[in-house]
Design a protein around this motif. Structure first.
Motif, PDB file in Angstrom:
ATOM      1  N   ILE A 115       0.853  -1.179   0.000  1.00 21.46           N
ATOM      2  CA  ILE A 115       0.000   0.000   0.000  1.00 21.46           C
ATOM      3  C   ILE A 115       0.899   1.242   0.000  1.00 21.46           C
ATOM      4  N   VAL A 116       0.620   2.186  -0.884  1.00 16.66           N
ATOM      5  CA  VAL A 116       1.421   3.401  -1.002  1.00 16.66           C
ATOM      6  C   VAL A 116       1.011   4.383   0.092  1.00 16.66           C
ATOM      7  N   ASP A 132      -0.955  14.139  -8.968  1.00 15.87           N
ATOM      8  CA  ASP A 132      -1.432  14.564  -7.654  1.00 15.87           C
ATOM      9  C   ASP A 132      -1.163  13.440  -6.656  1.00 15.87           C
ATOM     10  N   PRO A 133      -0.361  13.702  -5.623  1.00 19.46           N
ATOM     11  CA  PRO A 133      -0.065  12.634  -4.667  1.00 19.46           C
ATOM     12  C   PRO A 133      -1.303  12.074  -3.979  1.00 19.46           C
ATOM     13  N   ALA A 134      -2.369  12.863  -3.867  1.00 21.76           N
ATOM     14  CA  ALA A 134      -3.601  12.377  -3.242  1.00 21.76           C
ATOM     15  C   ALA A 134      -4.233  11.261  -4.059  1.00 21.76           C
ATOM     16  N   ASP A 170       6.037   7.362   1.501  1.00 20.45           N
ATOM     17  CA  ASP A 170       6.706   6.609   0.435  1.00 20.45           C
ATOM     18  C   ASP A 170       6.959   7.460  -0.801  1.00 20.45           C
ATOM     19  N   LEU A 171       6.471   8.710  -0.781  1.00 19.80           N
ATOM     20  CA  LEU A 171       6.536   9.553  -1.976  1.00 19.80           C
ATOM     21  C   LEU A 171       7.373  10.800  -1.740  1.00 19.80           C
ATOM     22  N   VAL A 227      -1.780   8.005  -2.878  1.00 21.78           N
ATOM     23  CA  VAL A 227      -1.722   7.509  -1.494  1.00 21.78           C
ATOM     24  C   VAL A 227      -2.924   6.604  -1.202  1.00 21.78           C
ATOM     25  N   GLY A 228      -2.662   5.462  -0.591  1.00 14.82           N
ATOM     26  CA  GLY A 228      -3.706   4.516  -0.220  1.00 14.82           C
ATOM     27  C   GLY A 228      -3.965   3.446  -1.248  1.00 14.82           C
TER      28      GLY A 228
END
Length: 349
Positions: free
Chosen positions: A231-232, A254-256, A236-237, A259-260
């Motif tokens: 799971i990211v 977009d990192p959002a 991790d970014l 994530v997840g």
């Protein structure tokens, strides 16, 4: 008799004595003149020796101007030391003066110097300010942003076609850089221009340049190697700038949006992630047991089933009733959990 003899003797010797005296006086005068003449000749010889002092070849010559003078090449060059005898090489370049040519120059100006062999050489280096490629690129980038409104606010990177380009400006000139005749193609972001150094100088060097303008965008990339099924997380970014033209159409920016999610394949550190490389995390694994719920008014039914396929949150998967062996579809709602709607109630029985 004796008096007569003395008188005669005196009369006889007087002319001889006077002649001797005159000879002595004239001899002293002649000696004085000779001494004076000798002294003047000595001074003249000394003066001549000082002027004609042997010249010495300067083998390593470094100059800033356009011309090489006699005094740049020879020590003790005499009254013609400031005479220009050769043109200087280009700024930053070196030229060699050969023995035969040096000998001709020395003879032409009456210098006491002759080459002893063909290895009597002199090198002339033209001193220069070196303007590196990085500075040229920065000057071009500033000019492009200033003259193109559509690029205002963009994060840009410039790539020269000649990446090793540098300019040498004479040491006695200002090390300034100007940009002229700049053109940018809005469709391809290709540019061309002339780099001028020194800027606004009548004898400036003009060099044609061309290249590519790259628009940059910040992209989330893995800060570590993420294995398949992991799971990211936000830690991790990391955000890095990348050229927009080098990104795939489905790149996640977009990192959002990352994530997840779960990695469908191993994600390399520092590389952009495409939307097809991740998925919602698997909450139900194929072959695993699933608790299936049916919620209705004043009623909640549950049953146990076996997942026919894996699925993440909100995925619709097939589940087999472990008692009746009937297969129905359900929506994954959590880890090992799924839900069905009323028409599927019969499948729970």
């Amino acid at each position: 008799m004796s008096m007569t003899i003395r008188t005669e003797n005196a009369s006889r010797w007087k002319p001889a004595w006077q002649a001797t005296l005159r000879a002595a006086v004239f001899g002293l005068a002649a000696f004085s003149v000779a001494v004076a003449a000798t002294a003047w000749n000595a001074d003249a010889a000394e003066t001549k020796t000082a002027i004609a002092k042997p010249a010495r070849l300067i083998t390593d010559i470094r100059i800033a101007g356009d011309g090489v003078t006699l005094g740049d090449v020879f020590e003790n060059a005499g009254p013609y030391a400031d005479r220009v005898i050769a043109r200087a090489p280009s700024p930053g370049q070196t030229a060699t003066l050969e023995a035969r040519w040096l000998g001709r120059v020395a003879r032409a100006f009456g210098l006491d110097w002759r080459p002893t062999s063909r290895y009597d050489l002199a090198t002339v280096t033209r001193l220069a300010h070196v303007i590196p490629s990085e500075r040229i690129t920065n000057e071009l980038l500033n000019a492009i942003i200033l003259r193109n409104d559509d690029l205002a606010g963009e994060r840009l990177e410039l790539q020269l076609d000649n990446r090793l380009l540098s300019l040498n400006v004479p040491k006695d000139k200002p090390a300034t850089v100007g940009i002229s005749q700049l053109q940018v193609d809005p469709r391809t972001d290709r540019f061309s221009a002339f780099v001028v150094a020194p800027a606004q100088h009548p004898h400036a060097v003009r060099v044609a340049v061309s290249g590519q303008v790259h628009r940059l965008v910040e992209v989330p990339v893995p800060a570590r190697r993420i294995l398949r099924g992991d799971i990211v997380g936000a830690r991790d970014l990391e955000m890095v700038e990348m050229r927009r033209s080098a990104l795939a159409a489905n790149t996640i920016v977009d990192p959002a949006d990352l994530v997840g999610l779960s990695a469908k394949q191993t994600l390399a550190m520092g590389r952009a992630v495409g939307a097809n490389a991740v998925q919602p995390p698997v909450l139900v694994k194929k072959g695993g047991l699933v608790t299936v719920k049916l919620e209705a008014r004043n009623m909640v039914l549950t049953a146990r089933g076996r997942a026919m396929e894996s699925g993440g949150l909100d995925d619709v998967i097939r589940i087999q009733n472990m008692q009746s062996n009937r297969v129905f579809e359900a929506v994954v709602t959590g880890a090992g959990e799924a839900a069905v709607s009323l028409p599927s109630q019969v499948a729970l029985q």
